[in-house]
Write an enzyme that holds these catalytic residues in place. Sequence first.
Site, short mmCIF file in Angstrom:
data_model
loop_
_atom_site.label_atom_id
_atom_site.label_comp_id
_atom_site.label_asym_id
_atom_site.label_seq_id
_atom_site.Cartn_x
_atom_site.Cartn_y
_atom_site.Cartn_z
N PHE A 118 30.78 1.00 6.62
CA PHE A 118 31.66 1.73 5.69
C PHE A 118 32.59 2.71 6.40
CE2 PHE A 118 27.60 0.85 3.52
CZ PHE A 118 28.06 0.01 2.51
N LYS B 220 24.76 3.99 14.29
CA LYS B 220 24.44 2.98 15.29
C LYS B 220 24.59 1.59 14.69
CE LYS B 220 21.04 6.04 17.45
NZ LYS B 220 19.61 6.24 17.80
N ALA C 173 15.00 11.84 11.94
CA ALA C 173 15.52 13.04 11.28
C ALA C 173 14.39 13.96 10.82
CB ALA C 173 16.40 12.64 10.10
N LYS D 13 18.88 -2.27 19.15
CA LYS D 13 17.46 -1.89 18.99
C LYS D 13 17.07 -1.95 17.52
CE LYS D 13 18.09 2.48 17.30
NZ LYS D 13 17.38 3.24 16.25
N ARG E 151 13.37 2.69 9.43
CA ARG E 151 13.83 1.90 8.29
C ARG E 151 13.93 0.42 8.64
NH1 ARG E 151 17.34 6.30 8.27
NH2 ARG E 151 19.05 5.06 9.11
N ASN E 152 14.44 0.14 9.84
CA ASN E 152 14.63 -1.26 10.25
C ASN E 152 13.30 -1.96 10.44
OD1 ASN E 152 17.73 -1.52 10.74
ND2 ASN E 152 17.16 0.42 11.67
N GLU F 108 20.66 -0.26 9.36
CA GLU F 108 21.84 -0.80 10.05
C GLU F 108 21.56 -2.15 10.72
OE1 GLU F 108 24.83 0.16 9.88
OE2 GLU F 108 25.10 2.32 10.06
#
Length: 330
Positions: free
Chosen positions: A70, A93, A127, A178, A242-243, A268
Amino acid sequence: MAAHVAGRKAELEVNMLVRDPHVCRSINDNHLNCKYFPVYKLPENLIATTDVKAALLGADFCLHAVPVQFTSSFLEGIAQHVDPNLPFISLSKGLELNTLRMMSQIIPQALRNPRQPFIALSGPSFALELMRKLPTAMVVASRDKKLANAAQQLLASQYLRISTSSDVTGVEIAGALKNVLAIAAGIVDGMNLGNNSMAALVAQGCSEIRWLATKMGAKSTTITGLSGTGDIMLTCFVNLSRNRTVGVRLGSGEKLDDILSSMNQVAEGVSTAGAVIALAQKYNVKMPVLTAVARIIDNELTPKKAVLELMNLPQVITRTLQTSSLCGLS
């Protein structure tokens, strides 16, 4: 990162540009991000706004955290408010899906300023742990040494160690790929394939990232360092990723659309995986693990078939003092 910078120096005014008016009010009125960190008090000198012009006016640095896919459209819409000398520190990333561009290319082109100062920030960091002020180490990369040093001075603290690098390509490619490897690691976990499989897969994935990155001009030492192997280990092995979570759920049999619709943050690696096959072809690099992730996401391959394909690749003859892999000698 906004909370981190604001917390370092009370005299700084840190403006945070947000899209959601409700989140904006929560930050300004209660010093809490009600959406992502509702239990962590934010510094009082962190001010949220939905006004682009107000956020950027007089800024010394811009910490850019818009998701990669985005970024271009977002920056094109606000380019008129961006000072041509404003350094952008990219926290995002990934690779742009259709163009294969890195953030160091996307940001200057979207702002129509090829000289826009750029810094990539990467390294093993969640984070949540930064908000808890736990010891962390990261890398800032810029082709301008003075700019990298300035970013280091801005971000370094008692609990955040910042190293500098001139290898922007290496830091960006490692940071992007990664995330794809983390999906693969999650799939292994979701399928309960064991620790042996996990170790073999991540080692192979590290080699694939290094092969591609060095073909693109990166230094191999970057890929084996903090922003490469360090970030890979964190993202592949820790449940906060998350990934990795996307991969676990894919390996458990869930559909990708259902997984993504249930998440309130962007993984991502899902979009970046689509760029892997094109990059592998462009640079003539064999990347069986990362390519398999792209094929799984595109519904060309099931996780089970992907494992069978990888295990049936030709056996490798290992030379002395060289590292073998699933697809060839490194």
